[in-house]
Structure formats: C-alpha cells, structure tokens
Design an enzyme around this catalytic site. Structure first.
Site, short mmCIF file in Angstrom:
data_model
loop_
_atom_site.label_atom_id
_atom_site.label_comp_id
_atom_site.label_asym_id
_atom_site.label_seq_id
_atom_site.Cartn_x
_atom_site.Cartn_y
_atom_site.Cartn_z
N GLN A 1 -2.79 28.82 13.89
CA GLN A 1 -2.54 27.88 12.78
C GLN A 1 -3.64 27.92 11.73
O GLN A 1 -3.61 27.15 10.77
CB GLN A 1 -2.40 26.45 13.31
CG GLN A 1 -1.25 26.25 14.27
CD GLN A 1 0.12 26.40 13.60
OE1 GLN A 1 0.24 26.35 12.38
NE2 GLN A 1 1.14 26.60 14.41
N CYS B 1 5.35 22.68 22.10
CA CYS B 1 4.64 23.50 23.09
C CYS B 1 3.25 22.95 23.35
O CYS B 1 2.30 23.72 23.55
CB CYS B 1 4.56 24.96 22.66
SG CYS B 1 6.15 25.75 22.58
N ASP C 1 -8.09 30.42 19.28
CA ASP C 1 -6.68 30.61 18.97
C ASP C 1 -6.49 30.27 17.49
O ASP C 1 -6.54 29.10 17.10
CB ASP C 1 -5.87 29.67 19.88
CG ASP C 1 -4.41 29.57 19.47
OD1 ASP C 1 -4.03 30.11 18.41
OD2 ASP C 1 -3.64 28.92 20.21
N LYS D 1 3.29 33.66 11.49
CA LYS D 1 2.90 32.36 10.91
C LYS D 1 2.11 32.56 9.62
O LYS D 1 1.77 31.59 8.94
CB LYS D 1 2.08 31.56 11.92
CG LYS D 1 2.89 31.13 13.15
CD LYS D 1 2.08 30.29 14.07
CE LYS D 1 2.65 30.21 15.46
NZ LYS D 1 3.71 29.21 15.62
N HIS E 1 -2.10 24.54 22.64
CA HIS E 1 -0.71 25.00 22.77
C HIS E 1 -0.54 25.54 24.19
O HIS E 1 -1.51 26.03 24.79
CB HIS E 1 -0.54 26.14 21.74
CG HIS E 1 0.86 26.65 21.60
ND1 HIS E 1 1.41 27.58 22.45
CD2 HIS E 1 1.82 26.39 20.68
CE1 HIS E 1 2.64 27.87 22.06
NE2 HIS E 1 2.92 27.15 20.98
N1 PMP Z 1 -1.24 28.68 19.49
C1 PMP Z 1 -0.90 27.83 18.51
C2 PMP Z 1 -1.90 26.83 18.03
C3 PMP Z 1 0.38 27.89 17.97
O1 PMP Z 1 0.74 27.04 17.01
C4 PMP Z 1 1.30 28.85 18.46
C5 PMP Z 1 2.72 28.92 17.92
N2 PMP Z 1 3.35 27.69 17.81
C6 PMP Z 1 0.88 29.71 19.45
C7 PMP Z 1 -0.39 29.61 19.94
C8 PMP Z 1 1.78 30.78 20.01
O2 PMP Z 1 2.06 31.70 19.02
P1 PMP Z 1 3.16 32.83 19.25
O3 PMP Z 1 4.39 32.11 19.73
O4 PMP Z 1 3.34 33.45 17.91
O5 PMP Z 1 2.62 33.77 20.27
#
Ligand code: PMP
Length: 423
Positions: free
Chosen positions: A220, A381, A217, A243, A140
């Site tokens: 997910q 993203c 990270d 999430k 991401h």
């Molecule tokens: N890493 C991953 C794999 C994600 O899916 C996301 C959110 N789409 C993020 C990081 C960023 O998370 P946040 O916007 O809640 O900081």
C-alpha cells in the site's frame, strides 16, 4: 504581514496548479470513463487494486502483438528483444526503489509470494525452536500466515506489536518486544485496513540496533509515496504491481545481497540453475536463483510501463492531492450520524474505513454499488484488525490520484441515502 499573505496566496495558487496537473491524469485511465448501473463509475477500491493507464495496457498488448517469446533462453531475435525488455524492467524497479544492485530485485507474483519466499527460504534457515518472529497487529493475512506456518513448523513464537485506538504502533511497546529471541521483524509500511503509515525508518533502525533484519510490506506504500529502500535501510521490501497501476500477477521482492546470497532457493526448476546432473545441481546467481520457471513476461513489461508512468507524474503533488481527498472525505463522513471511522492515525494514506451503527457494511456496499460507486466491504484480509476494533467488517473507500472531490460528494450523498433507507 502583507508579504506573508502574498506568499501564502502564491503558495495556494501553486498548489492548485499542481493539483490541476494531477487531476489531468484521470483521462489516462480508460476504465474510469464507463457507467455502472447507469451512473458514472466512482472507483474507490484502489487499495484492492488500482486502475491501469492506457500506456500500461498498450505496453502489455504490444508485447503480445510484437515481442511474445520466452526469455533468457533463445538466441533468436524475438527472444532477445523480450529478454531485453523484461530485464530493462528490473533496472527500472532498481531505480524506483533506489536499490544498490539489479541482482537485489527479484520478480515474483506479488506481495504475497514475496513474503512467502522470505518466510520459506530465509525464515527456515534462521528461525529455530524458542525463537520469535515479530509482526504487528495491523498486518494483512499475507504477512501473518506465512510466519505462523513457519513458527508452527519450527516451534517458534509469533509475537505481535499491539496498536492503539487510533490504529498506531506505540514505539515503546515495539521496543519491549525486540529481544535476543527475535529473528525477524515483518511489518507493513502502510496498513490496507486502517490507512496507517508506520514510522518504518525508525522501526528498522530500532530492530537493527538489536541485529534483527526487517521485511517491509510495501503493497500500500509504493502506489502513494516515494520509497527508498536504502534510506529506509530495510533488509527486504515487497510490493505488487497491480496496486501501483501495473498488471496483476507480478510484483517485486527486494532483498539485500548479503541475505539473498546466503538464502536457499524457494522454488526450483528451469532458469534458477547453472547446471544440473542427476547427482548435483549448481544454482544460478542472483537474482535468477529465485526466479524458477517462465515468469509473467507480459505482466513484467506492463509493470515497466507503470513505473515509467509513475516517474512522469510528480509523486509529491500526488501524495498531497490524495491527502486532500482523504481530509475532504473524512470531514464529510463526520456529518453522517452513527458513522465511526476505524483507523484515525495521525499519519495516514488515502484509506477511509468505517462502520455505521446498525447497518452491515455489506449493505452499505450494495447500496453504493447501485449508485455506481465501488467500495470494499469485509475484513480486508486483516481479520485481527477487525477483532482489535471489535467489528466484524468495515466499509472501505480508498482513493487514488485520479479520484476527485466531486466523486466524494457523490459518495457522501449516497451514504446519507444509506442511512435514510436502512437506519
Ligand atoms: N499486504 C497488504 C498491506 C495489502 O494491502 C495486500 C493486498 N490487499 C497484500 C499484502 C497482498 O497483496 P497481493 O494480493 O497483491 O499479493
């Protein structure tokens, strides 16, 4: 033979009962009862954010109605009550992740802030000119850009582990990239764009064999599986509450004491200090050293309620049920002419990313929205993932345990209509 058949039908019956229990949780989520564009809402955008059970909404409301007060500072009743509730959540997170110590649990705004904290604080102390930071091709943006900025600033190099056509990391490619120049590996546990579940335990062990720390990270992963940071043996783990059935604006950075202790503060101000004079500031102990300013207290308390909720549902049944939903949807979309799934890893979480020949994903999203179906369209993203698969964007349906096969049927019928209208 007969015994085996009886056993397997008993196992099927058990599975059905467990799935029934998971499905029964749907009514805990009030938002799912609404209609959108005159149709019952089908919410398939869970990878972007999950819905919240009533207990989380109630806990957040109760904090503002009955406990609202600033924490750590007051001697009065309300402040002590709010402090207790907030610090209690730290213990819940410690147990959720099986961390060794409470001090290893840092409240942050979410995954993004957690990664930035590590890149800015830890990264700046260990990465120098000519060093390398290793990430994967499926990250991401929040696990790319902070490292890119760090590398630019330090004259270091961002190296990328490639992925194969299924969207998996080949461990042999990864091994080759682990060198004496590598200072940290930052890797997603589960890909939001592809659904791939990475073999992170093996990958941590491989990095550690070279003495390299690993950040995972978990944005997910936490909503879908049991995460045990000591079993994974990672050095840092980050996730966002929103999430995982909790509120927005709050998340967690887990870090091992040895590294966190040696790291300089990321942000500074109130709460992260022991004493301040104009000449010198003594920083607070862990975890407070990394928690400058008034945090999202109500959000933290809501996250605590979400963790209680997760603990009450059987995570193993939940994962199996979600897997069943994914398999059902995957079989269904295979019958749609011109549809191609992006991300076909052998180990996948409940993310279904796809493109349809000659139809822009945004148009798919718009037509589905008319039917009350919420999916995500775009680059999620993760623009480098789109580049890797040669597509500008995908449509993504992502499932949670409160979704049903009946909803997937509605989704599949709508996709057939998309083809009829636009192809
Ligand atoms: N890493 C991953 C794999 C994600 O899916 C996301 C959110 N789409 C993020 C990081 C960023 O998370 P946040 O916007 O809640 O900081």
């Amino acid at each position: 033979m007969h015994t085996t058949t009886v056993q397997s039908s008993q196992a099927n019956q058990d599975l059905l009962e467990r799935f029934e229990a998971v499905r029964g949780c749907r009514h805990h989520f009030p938002l799912l009862r609404q209609r959108v564009n005159g149709k019952p809402l089908v919410y398939f955008d869970n990878a972007a954010t999950s819905q919240k059970p009533q207990v989380v909404i109630d806990a957040t409301l109760r904090y503002y109605e009955e406990e609202n007060s600033n924490i750590h500072r007051g001697v009065h009743y309300l402040s002590e009550r709010a402090t207790q509730a907030y610090e209690g959540v730290r213990v819940k997170v410690q147990h959720l992740l099986n961390a060794a110590h409470q001090r290893e649990i840092i409240f942050v705004r979410g995954t993004t802030e957690g990664i930035n904290l590590v890149a800015y604080s830890y990264g700046r102390t260990i990465v120098g000119a000519g060093d390398e930071v290793l990430i994967s091709a499926m990250e991401h943006h929040s696990n790319i850009v902070p490292w890119q900025i760090l590398c630019e600033e330090k004259g270091a190099k961002l190296r990328v582990i490639p992925i194969n056509d299924r969207g998996e990391i080949e461990l042999a490619d990864y091994e080759k990239l682990l060198t004496s120049r590598t200072k940290i590996v930052a890797l997603t546990h589960v890909s939001n764009a592809l659904g791939t579940i990475n073999p992170v335990k093996t990958m941590v062990a491989m990095a550690h064999a070279h003495g390299i720390p690993v950040l995972l990270d978990g944005a997910q992963a936490v909503p879908h599986m049991k995460v045990d940071v000591r079993d994974l043996d990672c050095d840092f783990y980050v996730f966002s509450a929103h999430k995982a059935f909790g509120p927005t604006g709050v998340g967690i950075l887990y870090g091992v004491t040895k590294l966190l202790d040696a790291m300089p503060p990321y942000q500074s101000g109130g709460d992260m200090i022991k004493s301040v004079t104009f000449e010198k500031t003594i920083y607070n102990d862990l975890p407070y050293k990394f928690e400058a300013g008034t945090p999202n207290i109500g959000g933290g308390i809501g996250m605590g309620a979400a963790i209680d909720y997760i603990n009450e549902i059987d995570l193993a049944s939940l994962a199996e049920y979600e897997h069943e939903l994914l398999a059902y949807a995957t079989r269904g979309v295979a019958e749609i002419p011109g549809l191609r799934i992006i991300g076909t890893a052998r180990e996948k979480a409940s993310v279904l990313s796809f493109v349809i020949d000659g139809i822009h994903p945004h148009d798919i999203g718009t037509i589905l929205d008319d039917e009350g179906i919420a999916i995500r369209t775009g680059h999620h993203c993760a623009q480098p993932v789109m580049q890797r698969f040669g597509v500008p964007a995908t449509a993504r349906a992502s499932f949670a345990f409160y979704n049903t096969k009946e909803e997937i049927d509605v989704f599949l019928a709508a996709l057939h209509r998309v083809r009829e209208v636009l192809a």
